[in-house]
Motif scaffolding. Structure first.
Motif, PDB file in Angstrom:
ATOM      1  N   THR A 282      48.683  64.369  10.427  1.00  0.00           N
ATOM      2  CA  THR A 282      47.756  63.926   9.919  1.00  0.00           C
ATOM      3  C   THR A 282      48.240  63.288   8.343  1.00  0.00           C
ATOM      4  O   THR A 282      48.311  63.989   7.940  1.00  0.00           O
TER       5      THR A 282
ATOM      6  N   PRO B 117      39.925  65.009   5.128  1.00  0.00           N
ATOM      7  CA  PRO B 117      38.836  64.036   5.812  1.00  0.00           C
ATOM      8  C   PRO B 117      39.615  63.331   7.117  1.00  0.00           C
ATOM      9  O   PRO B 117      38.948  62.800   8.617  1.00  0.00           O
ATOM     10  N   THR B 118      40.760  62.906   6.890  1.00  0.00           N
ATOM     11  CA  THR B 118      41.366  62.683   8.051  1.00  0.00           C
ATOM     12  C   THR B 118      41.403  62.887   9.831  1.00  0.00           C
ATOM     13  O   THR B 118      41.170  62.651  10.997  1.00  0.00           O
TER      14      THR B 118
ATOM     15  N   LYS C  77      39.145  65.694  10.194  1.00  0.00           N
ATOM     16  CA  LYS C  77      38.132  65.626   9.812  1.00  0.00           C
ATOM     17  C   LYS C  77      37.653  64.127  11.384  1.00  0.00           C
ATOM     18  O   LYS C  77      36.863  64.292  11.974  1.00  0.00           O
ATOM     19  N   LYS C  78      37.569  62.904  10.513  1.00  0.00           N
ATOM     20  CA  LYS C  78      37.317  61.812  11.322  1.00  0.00           C
ATOM     21  C   LYS C  78      37.949  61.957  12.865  1.00  0.00           C
ATOM     22  O   LYS C  78      37.832  61.584  14.110  1.00  0.00           O
ATOM     23  N   ARG C  79      39.335  62.058  13.209  1.00  0.00           N
ATOM     24  CA  ARG C  79      40.026  62.033  13.712  1.00  0.00           C
ATOM     25  C   ARG C  79      38.921  63.226  15.399  1.00  0.00           C
ATOM     26  O   ARG C  79      39.077  62.835  15.977  1.00  0.00           O
TER      27      ARG C  79
ATOM     28  N   ASP D  41      35.902  64.781  14.776  1.00  0.00           N
ATOM     29  CA  ASP D  41      34.930  63.635  15.490  1.00  0.00           C
ATOM     30  C   ASP D  41      34.920  63.094  15.996  1.00  0.00           C
ATOM     31  O   ASP D  41      33.786  63.106  16.943  1.00  0.00           O
ATOM     32  N   GLY D  42      36.536  61.762  17.061  1.00  0.00           N
ATOM     33  CA  GLY D  42      36.239  60.976  17.923  1.00  0.00           C
ATOM     34  C   GLY D  42      36.585  61.776  19.009  1.00  0.00           C
ATOM     35  O   GLY D  42      36.116  61.964  19.815  1.00  0.00           O
TER      36      GLY D  42
ATOM     37  N   GLY E 262      38.594  70.511   6.703  1.00  0.00           N
ATOM     38  CA  GLY E 262      38.494  69.343   7.721  1.00  0.00           C
ATOM     39  C   GLY E 262      38.153  69.339   8.864  1.00  0.00           C
ATOM     40  O   GLY E 262      36.877  68.582   9.618  1.00  0.00           O
TER      41      GLY E 262
ATOM     42  N   ALA F 256      33.790  69.069  10.315  1.00  0.00           N
ATOM     43  CA  ALA F 256      34.400  67.685  11.616  1.00  0.00           C
ATOM     44  C   ALA F 256      33.173  69.164  12.969  1.00  0.00           C
ATOM     45  O   ALA F 256      32.244  69.113  13.508  1.00  0.00           O
TER      46      ALA F 256
ATOM     47  N   ASN G 244      28.917  68.786  14.930  1.00  0.00           N
ATOM     48  CA  ASN G 244      28.675  68.329  15.902  1.00  0.00           C
ATOM     49  C   ASN G 244      28.377  70.125  16.399  1.00  0.00           C
ATOM     50  O   ASN G 244      28.270  70.209  18.154  1.00  0.00           O
TER      51      ASN G 244
END
Length: 365
Positions: A215, A221-222, A224-226, A228-229, A253, A257, A261
């Motif tokens: 990370t 936030p990085t 979280k984005k990962r 999320d995917g 983060g 996420a 979800n």
């Protein structure tokens, strides 16, 4: 380096300490009149965006002031080029020693050669600086133990030693340019890998190699984005049971996420989420039943060791170390002093953090 002990003793009680706090090349503090015969220590910290580095910076400055030194503290805004420029400026200002927490552990070789040419000793603070002989000492915590604490928490809470499972887990690691990232991850995987091998733990994303789970800049936030995917691509109707997170900012983060979800509500409880640094937001999250665990590292102790080490160096004394071989930066084994971390969760935070004076009860409300 000339011996300053006699000068300090002669001026005890009459010393006025000047403190200059500068961040990102800008003055963010004041300085008192007068000067100290103890000399000046330059302190380069990575960022003001993380609570822990603010605590580190203040603690190191306070300890140096108590020893009769001036301190010049700079924050690099998580930009390696900015940090290099700041350290160059400190060298030109004639500091007597440098305490550096590197942003990028391989970007400082050139500027540290300038420090060596000026006979300025360098203490690598918490993050080992790689690829240069111009690092004199290293102060940190037992970083593999941090990872082991995180893994042990997951193992115990899931009941893996009793044969429970299979469970789904996702893995996160810190920034690829931070040498500590490998130690944290290796410590954790040493304990988790046997359960991955027997399929008691399953990484549905398939992302298990360190290079796939880092990370950049430890950014929440990085992370979280990962995640999320991963949740969108690999889980569907399945649920994640645990997340190995190496740091509280990443943990926040991860939790964001998860909650986005649907975790933490109805029949979808939050998974086990680990962390590190006992940052205030994460300790509050633990109390609230969201983040599960963190690893507490008493930054006051770390700062104290760094300040004492600088004082010893500048008084021609050999600093105390307790590890001479394990921390090889690619050029040499850097003599190190390692402190021990402590695992913290909802059951012991009051004893460890409140009774230990790190936080007050009011701060945790």
């Amino acid at each position: 380096m000339r011996n300053r002990r006699a000068a300090l003793a002669a001026t005890a009680g009459a010393v006025s300490v000047a403190l200059t706090l500068s961040g990102c090349g800008q003055d963010i503090g004041g300085s008192s009149e007068g000067s100290s015969d103890g000399g000046t220590i330059g302190i380069a910290m990575p960022t003001q965006a993380s609570e822990r580095w603010l605590t580190d910076g203040k603690s190191v400055v306070d300890d140096l002031k108590a020893d009769g030194y001036q301190a010049k503290l700079v924050y690099g805004k998580d930009d390696p080029k900015t940090q290099v420029s700041q350290i160059e400026a400190l060298i030109k200002q004639g500091v007597d020693a440098l305490i550096i927490a590197a942003i990028d552990n391989k970007s400082l070789n050139g500027v540290l050669q300038k420090a060596a040419d000026a006979n300025i000793p360098v203490i690598s603070y918490d993050r080992l600086i790689l690829g240069t002989e111009n690092v004199d000492y290293y102060v940190s915590f037992d970083n593999e133990q941090v990872g082991r604490f995180q893994a042990r928490y997951i193992i115990d809470k899931l009941g893996l030693e009793d044969g429970a499972g299979p469970f789904n887990i996702e893995l996160f690691a810190g920034s690829a340019d931070d040498n500590n990232t490998k130690f944290f991850f290796d410590g954790a995987m040493h304990l988790l890998q046997p359960y991955l091998d027997t399929k008691q733990l399953v990484v549905r994303s398939g992302q298990t190699a360190l290079k796939d789970v880092t990370t950049l800049r430890w950014d929440g936030p990085t992370a979280k984005k990962r995640l999320d995917g991963i949740l969108a691509e690999s889980y569907g109707s399945k649920k994640v049971d645990a997340v190995l997170s190496p740091y509280d900012g990443i943990s926040i983060g991860v939790l964001n996420a998860l909650k986005a979800n649907g975790y933490g509500s109805g029949n979808k409880p939050l998974p086990i989420v680990t962390g590190q640094d006992a940052e205030l937001a994460s300790v509050k999250s633990i109390i609230a039943g969201e983040q599960s665990q963190t690893v507490y590292k008493d930054l006051r102790q770390l700062a104290g060791v760094a300040a004492e080490m600088a004082d010893d160096i500048l008084n021609d004394k050999t600093p105390k170390v307790n590890n001479r071989r394990a921390y090889d930066n690619g050029v040499k084994a850097v003599p190190a002093y390692l402190l021990q971390p402590t695992t913290v969760d909802k059951t012991n935070y009051e004893y460890v953090l409140v009774a230990g004076g790190y936080y007050t009860e009011a701060e945790l409300k």
